[in-house]
Enzyme design. Sequence first.
Site, PDB file in Angstrom:
ATOM      1  N   SER A 157       0.803  -1.231   0.000  1.00 56.57           N
ATOM      2  CA  SER A 157       0.000   0.000   0.000  1.00 56.57           C
ATOM      3  C   SER A 157       0.835   1.280   0.000  1.00 56.57           C
ATOM      4  O   SER A 157       1.589   1.534  -0.918  1.00 56.57           O
ATOM      5  CB  SER A 157      -0.955  -0.053   1.188  1.00 56.57           C
ATOM      6  OG  SER A 157      -1.829   1.031   1.160  1.00 56.57           O
ATOM      7  N   HIS A 158       0.729   2.023   1.090  1.00 59.75           N
ATOM      8  CA  HIS A 158       1.370   3.331   1.171  1.00 59.75           C
ATOM      9  C   HIS A 158       2.775   3.257   1.742  1.00 59.75           C
ATOM     10  O   HIS A 158       3.395   4.287   1.966  1.00 59.75           O
ATOM     11  CB  HIS A 158       0.506   4.237   2.039  1.00 59.75           C
ATOM     12  CG  HIS A 158       0.203   3.589   3.359  1.00 59.75           C
ATOM     13  ND1 HIS A 158      -0.750   2.599   3.476  1.00 59.75           N
ATOM     14  CD2 HIS A 158       0.736   3.746   4.571  1.00 59.75           C
ATOM     15  CE1 HIS A 158      -0.783   2.186   4.734  1.00 59.75           C
ATOM     16  NE2 HIS A 158       0.110   2.859   5.415  1.00 59.75           N
ATOM     17  N   ASP A 338      -2.317   6.753  -3.154  1.00 60.78           N
ATOM     18  CA  ASP A 338      -1.147   6.098  -2.560  1.00 60.78           C
ATOM     19  C   ASP A 338      -0.558   5.061  -3.524  1.00 60.78           C
ATOM     20  O   ASP A 338      -0.965   4.979  -4.687  1.00 60.78           O
ATOM     21  CB  ASP A 338      -1.503   5.463  -1.206  1.00 60.78           C
ATOM     22  CG  ASP A 338      -2.386   4.243  -1.351  1.00 60.78           C
ATOM     23  OD1 ASP A 338      -3.092   4.148  -2.372  1.00 60.78           O
ATOM     24  OD2 ASP A 338      -2.364   3.372  -0.460  1.00 60.78           O
ATOM     25  N   ASP A 340      -0.868   1.894  -4.052  1.00 60.20           N
ATOM     26  CA  ASP A 340      -1.750   0.956  -4.755  1.00 60.20           C
ATOM     27  C   ASP A 340      -3.086   1.581  -5.140  1.00 60.20           C
ATOM     28  O   ASP A 340      -4.041   0.865  -5.476  1.00 60.20           O
ATOM     29  CB  ASP A 340      -1.952  -0.320  -3.933  1.00 60.20           C
ATOM     30  CG  ASP A 340      -2.664  -0.058  -2.616  1.00 60.20           C
ATOM     31  OD1 ASP A 340      -2.535   1.058  -2.088  1.00 60.20           O
ATOM     32  OD2 ASP A 340      -3.346  -0.968  -2.119  1.00 60.20           O
ATOM     33  N   ASP A 342      -5.552   3.065  -3.635  1.00 56.37           N
ATOM     34  CA  ASP A 342      -6.831   2.997  -2.931  1.00 56.37           C
ATOM     35  C   ASP A 342      -7.057   4.177  -1.976  1.00 56.37           C
ATOM     36  O   ASP A 342      -8.180   4.476  -1.625  1.00 56.37           O
ATOM     37  CB  ASP A 342      -7.029   1.641  -2.214  1.00 56.37           C
ATOM     38  CG  ASP A 342      -5.921   1.310  -1.241  1.00 56.37           C
ATOM     39  OD1 ASP A 342      -4.966   2.110  -1.113  1.00 56.37           O
ATOM     40  OD2 ASP A 342      -5.999   0.239  -0.605  1.00 56.37           O
ATOM     41  N   ARG A 343      -5.973   4.855  -1.580  1.00 58.36           N
ATOM     42  CA  ARG A 343      -6.155   6.021  -0.711  1.00 58.36           C
ATOM     43  C   ARG A 343      -6.297   7.295  -1.539  1.00 58.36           C
ATOM     44  O   ARG A 343      -5.869   7.335  -2.691  1.00 58.36           O
ATOM     45  CB  ARG A 343      -4.960   6.182   0.224  1.00 58.36           C
ATOM     46  CG  ARG A 343      -4.854   5.094   1.246  1.00 58.36           C
ATOM     47  CD  ARG A 343      -3.779   5.395   2.261  1.00 58.36           C
ATOM     48  NE  ARG A 343      -3.833   4.393   3.330  1.00 58.36           N
ATOM     49  CZ  ARG A 343      -3.205   4.487   4.484  1.00 58.36           C
ATOM     50  NH1 ARG A 343      -2.447   5.539   4.742  1.00 58.36           N
ATOM     51  NH2 ARG A 343      -3.320   3.545   5.398  1.00 58.36           N
ATOM     52  N   LYS A 447     -11.279   0.382  -0.748  1.00 62.85           N
ATOM     53  CA  LYS A 447     -11.378   1.824  -0.911  1.00 62.85           C
ATOM     54  C   LYS A 447     -10.831   2.166  -2.278  1.00 62.85           C
ATOM     55  O   LYS A 447     -10.098   1.383  -2.865  1.00 62.85           O
ATOM     56  CB  LYS A 447     -10.657   2.551   0.206  1.00 62.85           C
ATOM     57  CG  LYS A 447      -9.221   2.132   0.459  1.00 62.85           C
ATOM     58  CD  LYS A 447      -8.737   2.826   1.724  1.00 62.85           C
ATOM     59  CE  LYS A 447      -7.348   2.378   2.118  1.00 62.85           C
ATOM     60  NZ  LYS A 447      -7.306   1.035   2.715  1.00 62.85           N
TER      61      LYS A 447
HETATM   62  C1  G6P Z   1      -4.780  -0.255   5.464  1.00 65.93           C
HETATM   63  C2  G6P Z   1      -6.200  -0.687   5.375  1.00 65.93           C
HETATM   64  C3  G6P Z   1      -7.089   0.405   5.870  1.00 65.93           C
HETATM   65  C4  G6P Z   1      -6.697   0.833   7.245  1.00 65.93           C
HETATM   66  C5  G6P Z   1      -5.240   1.146   7.333  1.00 65.93           C
HETATM   67  C6  G6P Z   1      -4.871   1.291   8.776  1.00 65.93           C
HETATM   68  O1  G6P Z   1      -4.561   0.812   4.615  1.00 65.93           O
HETATM   69  O2  G6P Z   1      -6.545  -1.022   4.054  1.00 65.93           O
HETATM   70  O3  G6P Z   1      -8.391  -0.041   5.832  1.00 65.93           O
HETATM   71  O4  G6P Z   1      -7.375   1.980   7.634  1.00 65.93           O
HETATM   72  O5  G6P Z   1      -4.500   0.103   6.788  1.00 65.93           O
HETATM   73  O6  G6P Z   1      -3.526   1.398   8.930  1.00 65.93           O
HETATM   74  P1  G6P Z   1      -2.885   1.381  10.351  1.00 65.93           P
HETATM   75  O7  G6P Z   1      -1.440   1.548  10.044  1.00 65.93           O
HETATM   76  O8  G6P Z   1      -3.448   2.547  11.096  1.00 65.93           O
HETATM   77  O9  G6P Z   1      -3.243   0.061  10.998  1.00 65.93           O
HETATM   78 ZN    ZN Z   2      -3.249   1.543  -0.229  1.00 64.27          ZN
END
Ligand code: G6P
Ligand code: ZN
Length: 631
Positions: A157-158, A338, A340, A342-343, A447
């Site tokens: 992801s990010h 981000d 991937d 989704d954000r 998302k």
């Molecule tokens: C991922 C999930 C999100 C979630 C996030 C939380 O991006 O897809 O649904 O809100 O993680 O990240 P954290 O680092 O706060 O657990």
């Molecule tokens: Zn992501």
Amino acid sequence: RYRHTAAAMIHAATTSGNVDTTAEVRIVPTTPIPDMRPGTSGLRKKVEVWQGEHYLENFVQSLIDTAVEKEGKTLDTIIIAGDGRYHNSQAIPIIAHLAAANGIRHIWIPQFGIMSTPAVSAAIRRRRRSEDEEDGRGGGGRDGEGIAQGGIVLTASHNPGGPGEDFGIKYNEGLGQPAGEDFTEALYQKTLTISSYKTLSNIVDIDLSAPVGTQYTLTPTSTVTIIDPYRNYLDALKSCFDFDQLRKFGQRKGFSMVFDGMHGAGGIFAKRVLVEELGLPESSLMRCNPLPDFGKCHPDPNLTYASELVKKMGLLPDGSADESIPSSSLPTLGAANDGDGDRNLIAGAGFFVTPSDSMALICDNWESIPQFASRGGLKGVARSMPSSAALDVVASARNIPCFVTPTGWKFFGNLMSSKEMFGGEDYTPFLCGEESFGTGSDHVREKDGLWAVLAWMSILAKANEGNVAEGTLVGVKDIVQNHWEKYGRHFYCRYDYEGVDSNAANKVMDFIRESFVNGDASSMEIGESGIKLTNAVEFSYTDPVDGSKTSKQGLILNFELPSGDPARVVFRLSGTGSAGATIRMYLEQYEKDSTKHGMSAPVALRGLAEEALRLVKMEEKTGRDSPTVIT
Ligand code: G6P
Ligand code: ZN
């Protein structure tokens, strides 16, 4: 990577139609590798860990075994796609060979191996096997209208990518939703007992850049097809928005947009949708070419990491407007995705929209979004617990059921797919989101960064329908300020303490639990700020659909401000890191008085932050006198 010479070879007889064929499946002995429990969203580790002997194979074999066990039969069709980060193109072929050795017949890989997470979700939901043929040359001979049972998604992801950075894998199930806790726990248990994995003795060279429709025969019964990454996702977005309306609005004098792809997977989809479909100029895009190391940036769309976009939108790093720049010279809409895709981050000219406000605004403006308007409006909304209550206020005013779930997208899927609660699968106009820059709806089960951008464009288009004055547009700022006037403002911001020693982080959480949740919060002395702690709870959740319970989802401290208004601070440990611990502190304060709405959030929340940090003894327990990032 295929250096397991001691591997046992077996000949597995399989049946394809009437013809008996034989494929060489190689069983490779292995031993369990500890510490493979997936976090909030899949397993994330440093690339070098994934490159270790048997690591990827152990995890993927356990994943496939879990999926097969859950389905009750061998999987027939899956998608393998990633966000383009370092190791993506090496891992995809390895996974494809494991999939084929495990009897999966149809393996779909997007061209270049890259798809945003919401696009994978859309393809799992929508793609039919008949498209193997339609997608181009090759194809043919496929039976039925089969769809994928799931997708193996290669993303962290990010989190940053590249050597020394993160790589990750998660599994999305048949409706396109991330696998739930029961699945990831079963997967983890399998990683602890695994003794072998299956791959093939003959390695086929899969060219990820081959034309769409190209097929590779891995075994007489397993085929890889290179698929069009865009098609199903584009169809999904077209089912949500009026592309003609958006195209027209995009040409309006005075309108301009900047989209920052942060060199992630979302960039190619933004180009396809915003430029090729909606006709915006190429100059609307920045960093939309995916790079394995995201151009060395941290691909998380927030005020800190999307600093270039933030500046282009006339904003200072704390989200307030840089008053020296006239807003008329700024883009109408700014957005970032981000790694991937989704954000999302949304901004207007000299105006930052917090993710929690963005959700509330989309909810209140559902009439502007065809996906909701054409189906009789929203039937339900949901937010993660640490997100602000801005959504709840709108939902209650508009009579829409509102759910508060633990952090993690998987909890939303259950709600919107529920037959019992909403009539099921395709009948639930649903909006959901999280403070962590995630917004989405029932069109997929993830998302969706680009969806949020088109939702905002639709809101702007509608708001400007009657407004015909040359070159003047009702902007994001006007829309949000009117909203606050109507509903009040929830000041919101988040402090992140990254890379904290895990023991120290646990100590902070234990201390809060013991002193305020189990202890008597209201007896705490009131500090200089006059802000009073009234009570504390630890959030746990019982899923209204399947009854499953999730506990320890964040510690909530409720306060009363000297004005008598309520405020809240939440502490939670991140579930998405790959090393050490991250403590998140979420600050929220409600303000009804519109003369005070102009204040910047970090300024408005400073007193509350100081009071909370003092109470939990943050500095004493972690040695940190300030957060790593404020968003
Ligand atoms: C991922 C999930 C999100 C979630 C996030 C939380 O991006 O897809 O649904 O809100 O993680 O990240 P954290 O680092 O706060 O657990
Ligand atoms: Zn992501």
